[in-house]
Motif scaffolding. Sequence first.
Motif, mmCIF file in Angstrom:
data_model
loop_
_atom_site.group_PDB
_atom_site.id
_atom_site.type_symbol
_atom_site.label_atom_id
_atom_site.label_comp_id
_atom_site.label_asym_id
_atom_site.label_seq_id
_atom_site.Cartn_x
_atom_site.Cartn_y
_atom_site.Cartn_z
ATOM 1 N N TYR A 266 0.823 -1.224 0.000
ATOM 2 C CA TYR A 266 0.000 0.000 0.000
ATOM 3 C C TYR A 266 0.846 1.259 0.000
ATOM 4 C CZ TYR A 266 -3.854 -3.113 0.913
ATOM 5 O OH TYR A 266 -4.774 -4.103 0.792
ATOM 6 N N TYR A 269 -3.373 5.387 2.819
ATOM 7 C CA TYR A 269 -4.374 4.819 3.735
ATOM 8 C C TYR A 269 -5.696 4.482 3.042
ATOM 9 C CZ TYR A 269 -1.357 6.651 7.480
ATOM 10 O OH TYR A 269 -0.302 6.909 8.313
ATOM 11 N N ALA A 271 -6.543 3.225 0.052
ATOM 12 C CA ALA A 271 -6.636 1.895 -0.569
ATOM 13 C C ALA A 271 -6.671 0.818 0.517
ATOM 14 C CB ALA A 271 -5.444 1.676 -1.498
ATOM 15 N N LEU A 272 -5.884 1.020 1.562
ATOM 16 C CA LEU A 272 -5.878 0.042 2.656
ATOM 17 C C LEU A 272 -7.268 -0.046 3.287
ATOM 18 C CD1 LEU A 272 -4.504 -1.827 4.745
ATOM 19 C CD2 LEU A 272 -3.830 0.230 6.014
ATOM 20 N N ASP A 275 -9.751 -1.936 1.143
ATOM 21 C CA ASP A 275 -9.560 -3.398 1.165
ATOM 22 C C ASP A 275 -10.007 -3.992 2.505
ATOM 23 O OD1 ASP A 275 -8.647 -3.296 -1.359
ATOM 24 O OD2 ASP A 275 -6.560 -3.816 -0.920
#
Length: 332
Positions: A266, A269, A271-272, A275
């Motif tokens: 990553y 933050y 995109a994390l 997911d």
Amino acid sequence: MTRIFSGIKPTGHLTLGNYLGAVRQWVEAGQYEAESLFCVVDLHALTVEHDPARLRRLSRQVATLFLASGLDPERCTLFVQSHVSEHTRLAYLMECTATDGELRRMIQYKEKAAKAQASGDGVRLSLLTYPALMAADILAYDTDEVPVGEDQRQHVELTRDLAVRFNQRYGHTFTVPKVTLPTVAARVMDLQDPRSKMGKSHDSAAGIVYLLDEPGVITKKVMRAVTDSGDGGVAYDRDARPGVANLLDVLAACTGGDPAALADGYQGYGALKRDVAEAVVELLRPVRERHAALAADPAEVERVLRAGAARARALAAPVVDRAYEAIGLLAP
Ligand code: AQP
């Protein structure tokens, strides 16, 4: 065969912490590799302010969620603590084995007593003695292993000390159990306050993912999770970056893998969080769907609990009788 015992107290709606820290390991290992007992520890819910109608509702809901999470009553014993009086019979002997100082040192006692005092409620005596009841819950079944989250480690260690002390004083009576913790997510933190445990009885729901939250609610809570200031890079550091570390722990627990290694994938933050939200939604979707089906048939859940209590009673009674005799009480 290894004997496993664990429980959850119906003090609130079950959280992702309860699921990853406890229930999921019961489902995955407990019921297949061992002889297991899982319990709605309702007497423990009386140690803090409670509402009787809510307690009844939550007790049924926790039992239903046990089944919805995949615990199979053909493979393990599911029951309600107050249905098996051997727990309270043995708890008194545990109170006669523990010391006042030992119980006052318990972290949960200190935290919850401070909270009760701050809110103007008296501190119930049972809050102090509750680890003695928990020791009885475990020891009554000749338990070998107690799968719990990190926050319960201290109570299981006390249980071991009490078992050893009792055995030394009165002759071998109890199996000395050991604690087992999940490898990741043994302590899921509150999404809004990543230095505090995600707890089902906390006042603010914003940082808590409940097992029965709708997917949209879960996504919103995860996307609003507090992350840490810094250069914006994603790194796994529980002390310096507890918010991001918590998200990585949850992701690792949901999808497999190592939280530190996942961080490398990553840049930021956003995109994390996306997911994590997706992984949690998918993890909990079947639980929520099965819960809806089971909740429509409360008589079946009651039947499972009645059968479980009968099985539990048959296992606990000889152990508790043995302890009464060992400590010097006359047989009736
Ligand atoms: N945040 C957590 N992370 C990992 N495991 C957790 N457990 C609880 N919270 C987390 C584990 O779930 C099992 C049952 O917990 P409990 O019923 O003993 O207590 P609780 O959920 O911690 O709730 P409380 O004490 O009613 O209120 P809070 O937490 O709000 O103070 C245990 O195995 C526990 O380790």
